[in-house]
Scaffold this active site. Structure first.
Site, PDB file in Angstrom:
ATOM      1  N   SER A 143       0.874  -1.088  -0.130  1.00 28.96           N
ATOM      2  CA  SER A 143      -0.009   0.071   0.101  1.00 28.96           C
ATOM      3  C   SER A 143       0.649   1.174   0.155  1.00 28.96           C
ATOM      4  O   SER A 143       2.121   0.966   0.276  1.00 28.96           O
ATOM      5  CB  SER A 143      -0.855  -0.001   1.134  1.00 28.96           C
ATOM      6  OG  SER A 143      -1.567   1.285   1.599  1.00 28.96           O
ATOM      7  N   TYR A 156      -3.229  -1.948   9.887  1.00 27.41           N
ATOM      8  CA  TYR A 156      -2.982  -2.283   8.523  1.00 27.41           C
ATOM      9  C   TYR A 156      -1.583  -1.575   8.082  1.00 27.41           C
ATOM     10  O   TYR A 156      -0.953  -2.388   7.048  1.00 27.41           O
ATOM     11  CB  TYR A 156      -4.335  -1.645   8.012  1.00 27.41           C
ATOM     12  CG  TYR A 156      -4.301  -1.678   6.352  1.00 27.41           C
ATOM     13  CD1 TYR A 156      -4.665  -2.877   5.579  1.00 27.41           C
ATOM     14  CD2 TYR A 156      -3.852  -0.642   5.594  1.00 27.41           C
ATOM     15  CE1 TYR A 156      -4.809  -2.791   4.285  1.00 27.41           C
ATOM     16  CE2 TYR A 156      -4.050  -0.596   4.087  1.00 27.41           C
ATOM     17  CZ  TYR A 156      -4.370  -1.961   3.748  1.00 27.41           C
ATOM     18  OH  TYR A 156      -4.293  -1.950   2.012  1.00 27.41           O
TER      19      TYR A 156
END
Length: 256
Positions: A143, A156
């Site tokens: 990400s 996350y």
């Protein structure tokens, strides 16, 4: 631009395993790879929302954090389709928006389990097939927040940073065996997961998106196919000299 409007053959004859293929980015990846000639095994805990419309895709329902299930599913893919040439570790969960001191041990285990352990387990059981054949491509979904960090879902972000470094380490280890390992780093994408993150932000969804994308050089969210095209490149032989790298597809978010 949709995958079916492009020429086919960029991964013709290859066998790919895609985790999280029932999600928005995963489904776009599955369709992109099959449109360009691959046979694809979708590993997900849920079935896809609609039929694939091709016998080039087969679905396996499993928990990618369970070693026995992963080992068995990879073996079944090899028996049905042949040894995997491509592994796309696309499965991921956000977890509850909460700072580290408010997160629970169970939440930590769940997020790290899917995002990091799942990536490692798939690599563990797919790589021997690739070593035996002397070739392969692994694409791990990280990400932009695996590069920059962020305050909304820190567990996350931490898991995606770990995926980035696992990618680099595996690239070093498996390169001599002809196996390339790269990470892909989506920015804000038009997906259900992104919407869930926005709605969980204390800023509110509208302000969250305003801050996240409006200051970008390309001031919009990305489309799933824009990630899938990146995966296609890394999965194909076009990227034969590319390993251990980060493909960032974020509209310029990390250029600031």
């Amino acid at each position: 631009m949709s995958a079916d409007r492009q020429h086919t053959g960029r991964v013709a004859g290859k066998v790919a395993i895609v985790t999280g293929g029932s999600g928005d980015l995963g489904a776009a990846t599955v369709r992109m790879l099959t449109a360009h000639g691959a046979r694809v095994a979708n590993f997900d805990r849920t079935a896809p929302a609609e039929p694939w419309g091709t016998d080039a895709v087969a679905d396996w329902t499993l928990d990618i954090t369970d070693a026995a299930q992963v080992e068995n599913a990879v073996r079944q893919v090899a028996e049905r389709f042949g040894a995997p040439d491509v592994l796309v570790n696309g499965a991921g969960i956000l977890g509850r928006p909460a700072p580290s001191h408010e997160a629970t041990e169970e939440e930590f285990d769940a997020v790290i389990g899917v995002n990091l352990k799942g990536t490692w387990l798939l690599t563990k059981y797919v790589v021997p097939h690739m070593i035996e054949r002397g070739r392969g491509s692994i694409v791990n979904f990280s990400s932009i927040h695996g590069l920059t960090g962020g305050g909304n879902v820190p567990l996350y972000h931490a898991s995606k940073g770990a995926v980035r470094l696992l990618t680099k380490s595996d690239a070093v280890v498996y390169g001599p065996h002809g196996i390339r390992v790269n990470s892909i780093h989506p920015g804000s994408m038009r997906t259900k997961m992104s919407r869930s993150s926005a709605e969980g932000s204390p800023l509110g969804a509208d302000e969250y998106y305003r801050q996240l994308v409006l200051g970008n050089p390309i001031a919009r969210q990305g489309e799933p196919d824009e990630i899938a095209y990146g995966v296609l490149y890394l999965a194909s032989d076009e990227s034969s000299f590319t390993t251990g790298t980060e493909l960032v597809i974020d509209g310029g978010y990390t250029a600031h």
